[in-house]
Design a protein around this motif. Sequence first.
Motif, PDB file in Angstrom:
ATOM      1  N   GLU A 291       0.589  -1.047   0.204  1.00  0.00           N
ATOM      2  CA  GLU A 291      -0.057  -0.053  -0.060  1.00  0.00           C
ATOM      3  C   GLU A 291       0.914   1.273  -0.033  1.00  0.00           C
ATOM      4  N   MET A 292       2.189   1.121   0.446  1.00  0.00           N
ATOM      5  CA  MET A 292       2.971   2.350   0.404  1.00  0.00           C
ATOM      6  C   MET A 292       3.201   2.875  -0.899  1.00  0.00           C
ATOM      7  N   ASN A 293       3.544   4.255  -0.928  1.00  0.00           N
ATOM      8  CA  ASN A 293       3.887   4.952  -2.084  1.00  0.00           C
ATOM      9  C   ASN A 293       4.822   5.718  -2.139  1.00  0.00           C
ATOM     10  N   ARG A 294       5.515   6.415  -3.177  1.00  0.00           N
ATOM     11  CA  ARG A 294       6.547   7.304  -3.130  1.00  0.00           C
ATOM     12  C   ARG A 294       6.857   8.014  -1.863  1.00  0.00           C
ATOM     13  N   PHE A 295       5.676   8.710  -1.449  1.00  0.00           N
ATOM     14  CA  PHE A 295       5.742   9.601  -0.427  1.00  0.00           C
ATOM     15  C   PHE A 295       6.173   9.064   0.888  1.00  0.00           C
ATOM     16  N   ASP A 296       5.421   7.807   1.068  1.00  0.00           N
ATOM     17  CA  ASP A 296       5.819   7.118   2.436  1.00  0.00           C
ATOM     18  C   ASP A 296       7.042   6.895   2.688  1.00  0.00           C
TER      19      ASP A 296
ATOM     20  N   ASN B  97      11.160  11.851   8.139  1.00  0.00           N
ATOM     21  CA  ASN B  97      10.311  12.545   8.893  1.00  0.00           C
ATOM     22  C   ASN B  97      10.262  14.221   8.792  1.00  0.00           C
ATOM     23  N   LEU B  98      11.423  14.560   8.560  1.00  0.00           N
ATOM     24  CA  LEU B  98      11.650  16.083   8.325  1.00  0.00           C
ATOM     25  C   LEU B  98      10.853  16.328   7.007  1.00  0.00           C
ATOM     26  N   PHE B  99      10.745  15.806   6.026  1.00  0.00           N
ATOM     27  CA  PHE B  99       9.970  16.157   4.931  1.00  0.00           C
ATOM     28  C   PHE B  99       8.453  16.214   5.196  1.00  0.00           C
ATOM     29  N   HIS B 100       7.758  15.245   6.088  1.00  0.00           N
ATOM     30  CA  HIS B 100       6.491  15.371   6.488  1.00  0.00           C
ATOM     31  C   HIS B 100       6.371  16.599   7.503  1.00  0.00           C
ATOM     32  N   GLU B 101       7.474  16.833   8.422  1.00  0.00           N
ATOM     33  CA  GLU B 101       7.172  17.959   9.178  1.00  0.00           C
ATOM     34  C   GLU B 101       7.160  19.477   8.455  1.00  0.00           C
ATOM     35  N   LYS B 102       8.002  19.356   7.098  1.00  0.00           N
ATOM     36  CA  LYS B 102       7.869  20.677   6.542  1.00  0.00           C
ATOM     37  C   LYS B 102       6.551  20.803   5.838  1.00  0.00           C
ATOM     38  N   VAL B 103       5.774  19.508   5.261  1.00  0.00           N
ATOM     39  CA  VAL B 103       4.579  19.503   4.944  1.00  0.00           C
ATOM     40  C   VAL B 103       3.560  20.230   5.726  1.00  0.00           C
ATOM     41  N   TYR B 104       3.580  19.786   7.103  1.00  0.00           N
ATOM     42  CA  TYR B 104       2.844  20.262   8.035  1.00  0.00           C
ATOM     43  C   TYR B 104       2.974  21.779   8.270  1.00  0.00           C
ATOM     44  N   LYS B 105       4.230  22.173   8.228  1.00  0.00           N
ATOM     45  CA  LYS B 105       4.376  23.599   8.580  1.00  0.00           C
ATOM     46  C   LYS B 105       4.003  24.369   7.104  1.00  0.00           C
ATOM     47  N   GLY B 106       4.180  23.767   5.971  1.00  0.00           N
ATOM     48  CA  GLY B 106       3.554  24.523   4.628  1.00  0.00           C
ATOM     49  C   GLY B 106       2.063  24.777   4.998  1.00  0.00           C
ATOM     50  N   TYR B 107       1.140  23.721   5.481  1.00  0.00           N
ATOM     51  CA  TYR B 107      -0.153  23.979   5.707  1.00  0.00           C
ATOM     52  C   TYR B 107      -0.266  24.959   6.574  1.00  0.00           C
TER      53      TYR B 107
END
Length: 214
Positions: free
Chosen positions: A151-156, A160-170
């Motif tokens: 079920e995992m894709n390229r973004f998975d 963790n740093l990337f996902h933290e940046k996404v959160y900050k972007g939101y």
Amino acid sequence: MLFITLEGIDGSGKTTISKLLKEKLRSEEYQVVLTREPGGNEISEQIRNIILSKHNLGMDNWTEALLYIAARRQHVVEDILPALKEGVIVICDRFMDSTSAYQGYARGLGIRTLNEVQSIVLGTTKPDLTLFFDIEPTTANERMKVRNEGEMNRFDLENNLFHEKVYKGYQVLISENTDRIKVVDARKTVNEVLEQVYYYVEEIIQKIKDKANG
């Protein structure tokens, strides 16, 4: 009639709530279409497969962003606009804010730059209401661990740093779009989250009805 988008980092629970929201609105006798991005139709789903494939780890950031926007353009023209013109409520799991947060902020292409590109490509088609499912990246990551490898894709595979940046972007997008983007506490139970979501949906439906009645 009404265009609602659901946003948040992976593992925030928005996909589950989108299905429950569709059923709740239909029980109130509204016509509702639930769709997703990238995807929603045959062409956009093919683009989705290219974007998310684990075989495409070397994809350039701008290639990634433009593929998302191309899929979105096809989705808008083929599905979203026709449904809205028929008076249907459209619920979309992700839309333009995802590209601004993921590619604009986390990938470093610039939120304003991607907002400008999307405005050119999408025209005036923007959500009436965006619901951001707020959950800390560490908590969301724990939820995502239940996914099996298939079920995992390229973004998975991102760190963790990337996902933290996404959160900050939101967070940047929320601060700049307070009228449109409403924050939902995604840490709560499914029923509590659905209750929060429906509060905002009912509120905007009433505004539309009041405006129509002059």
